[in-house]
Design an enzyme around this catalytic site. Structure first.
Site, PDB file in Angstrom:
ATOM      1  N   ALA A   1       7.303   5.066 108.494  1.00 45.22           N
ATOM      2  CA  ALA A   1       8.271   5.248 109.571  1.00 45.22           C
ATOM      3  C   ALA A   1       9.669   5.204 108.967  1.00 45.22           C
ATOM      4  O   ALA A   1       9.840   4.792 107.819  1.00 45.22           O
ATOM      5  CB  ALA A   1       8.106   4.145 110.622  1.00 45.22           C
ATOM      6  N   CYS A   2      10.642   5.602 109.746  1.00 44.28           N
ATOM      7  CA  CYS A   2      12.003   5.743 109.227  1.00 44.28           C
ATOM      8  C   CYS A   2      12.812   4.453 109.311  1.00 44.28           C
ATOM      9  O   CYS A   2      12.606   3.626 110.194  1.00 44.28           O
ATOM     10  CB  CYS A   2      12.742   6.816 110.012  1.00 44.28           C
ATOM     11  SG  CYS A   2      11.895   8.389 110.057  1.00 44.28           S
TER      12      CYS A   2
END
EC number: 3.4.22.8
Length: 526
Positions: free
Chosen positions: A230-231
């Site tokens: 995920a970012c």
């Protein structure tokens, strides 16, 4: 969407006068120089010889109940392709799908929109019964789990540990985390795993906040390696939240990215293809460990070898597609406490020497900053939501500046040394002079005094007023948006009022103009 969300924040702030809504943020990434990496190879090789028949269970928390459904199903297909059947390696997935985005029937044998358990094997996925730990799930159930509920994550880990007991546990959390996969959601950098089928009290997809995970999970659910597919999860704040020895859920090591992660995420087929009995090598150069890429036997694989796998295969995959803006780091979280102590000592000295203006000159504002950063500097909305800067680069520029005392420079140099110890491997954008094994961990450094406004209203609100989620307190209790309760903000606070003890208190002292008993805009009295 970001502009609309921030505008909504502003309108809510006006309605509640002196209080406001906002959203949290988080970070991650880094890699060693070639010499350090080669030394690490020797270290992990000796470690792996201590247990020649370990069991490894990898837990994949797959929240596909959103617009990432297609991408996450592709990730599972990659796992099926790369996984090599082994009695020493179990790969268990909790998969929540959406009724909206994909009708794929091939990856998991049928199309569905509920939540199911699977054991991933080579070219197949076997549906599982949740047994005592997850009684809602059976091989025929239609149970819809809320992946934004920490109790669901807790059940999943307990299920895996009870039914696939191992010497080493790896937890991969895949979904939105802030950026690339849906960069427009301003909550992405303070939380993870948005579930579109389950809404929170504000009518938005429920999600897992960093402090919320700590509130619900315990030491029993701790893992050896935590990986965020995920970012924006490669932050000092996230790393410290889950450090070992914190008294609750923790991880010994962490894989995460400080900037946004491209849509395809991790390259799982390549990662799992290199986890196989007997080890061996292939003919590809290994830019992380040096030499040729090694395969690692699950019976002896170490955390460091797993971390190197994630970093190297992400480097190979993104660079092969011309994406040199991508980063990934592997951190030793046992070093997170010493990093925090070093940063807090620096913060106290910056306060004592009144160096706000000098730090702001380094940080920049508006559309320009010379510091290595992990957000779009041309977007004011991103300056509000996730102004994350590389910690090592910040300390290095302090150390080289003529505007700081020798004491401040020494403290910055000490922080650089501690960061170098914590960031085991990392890669990043070479055009930004990214130093592998040093850069790749971010820290929250807002332009707190700048005032934000949109065409919805002429009222201008300081950024810091909109960033009350960055807090040690329970923000929900005080009518602010979730979630607060960040250990990075809490630990190290000075008990004396109007005296800075840590990084959070430094920021609050600079940007909160009202520090009376009410605690000002974020209800915290520093």
């Amino acid at each position: 969407m970001l502009r609309r969300k921030v505008s909504t924040l502003l309108m809510t702030a006006l309605i509640t006068t002196s209080f406001l809504n906002s959203k949290p943020v988080y970070a991650n990434p880094v890699t060693k120089s070639k010499d350090n990496n080669l030394k690490e190879v020797q270290q992990v090789t000796s470690k792996s010889n201590k247990n020649k028949n370990q069991k490894v269970t990898i837990m994949y928390y797959c929240d596909a109940d959103n617009n990432l459904e297609g991408s996450l199903l592709n990730d599972i297909e990659e796992m099926k392709t790369g996984y090599k059947d082994s009695p020493n390696l179990n790969l268990i997935a909790l998969v929540d799908r959406s009724p909206r985005y994909s009708s794929d029937e091939k990856v998991l044998g049928e199309d569905f929109s509920d939540t199911r358990l699977y054991k991933i094997e080579h070219n197949k996925a076997n549906r599982l019964d949740g047994k005592n730990e997850f009684p809602e799930i059976s091989t025929t159930s239609k149970y819809e789990a809320n992946m934004g509920d920490p109790e669901v994550l807790k059940k999943f880990i307990d299920y895996c540990k009870s039914n696939y007991e191992a010497d080493k546990y790896v937890l991969i959390m895949a979904n939105h985390g802030g950026g690339a996969r849906e960069k427009s959601n301003p909550r992405l950098n303070r939380a993870i795993c948005w579930d579109d089928s389950n809404l929170d009290k504000n009518g938005e997809a429920d999600c897992l906040y960093m402090g919320e995970i700590s509130d619900h999970l315990t030491e029993k659910q701790s893992v050896d390696l935590l990986a965020f597919d995920a970012c924006l999860m490669g932050t000092a704040e996230v790393a410290y939240q889950y450090r070992p020895g914190n008294g609750g859920f923790s991880a010994d090591t962490l894989v995460a990215s400080s900037p946004v992660v491209w849509g395809p995420g991790f390259k799982y087929d390549k990662i799992f293809d290199r986890i196989k009995a007997g080890g061996g090598t292939n003919n590809e150069d290994d830019l992380t460990l040096g030499g040729k890429e090694q395969n690692f036997d699950p019976a002896t694989i170490t955390n460091e070898q797993l971390g190197a796998l994630f970093v190297e295969e992400q480097r190979d995959s993104t660079h092969a597609n011309g994406r040199y803006d991508q980063h990934l780091s592997f951190y030793d979280l046992k070093k997170a406490e010493s990093v925090k102590r070093a940063i807090d000592n620096l913060a106290v000295n910056l306060s004592n020497e009144n160096k706000k203006s000098e730090i702001e000159k380094l940080r920049g504002s508006g559309i320009h900053t010379d510091l290595m950063h992990y957000f779009d500097e041309y977007s004011e909305g991103e300056w509000v939501e996730y102004p994350y800067f590389d910690v090592y680069d910040l300390c290095e520029k302090i150390n080289k500046s003529e505007n700081f005392s020798s004491k401040t420079k020494d403290l910055a140099s000490n922080a650089m040394n501690k960061l170098n110890e914590m960031i085991v491997y990392s890669f990043g954008d070479p055009s930004n002079n990214f130093k592998e094994g040093k850069n790749g961990l971010s820290i929250f450094l807002p332009n707190g005094d700048k005032k934000y406004s949109t065409y919805y209203t002429s009222t201008k609100i300081p950024h810091w007023t909109m960033q009350s989620w960055y807090n040690s307190i329970d923000t929900v209790k005080y009518g602010l948006n979730p979630y607060g309760k960040l250990s990075w903000c809490k630990d190290g606070q000075d008990p004396e009022i109007n005296k800075v003890g840590n990084w959070f208190e430094l920021l609050d002292s600079w940007f909160d103009k009202t520090n009376d008993v009410t605690g000002g805009v974020n209800h915290y009295q520093w």
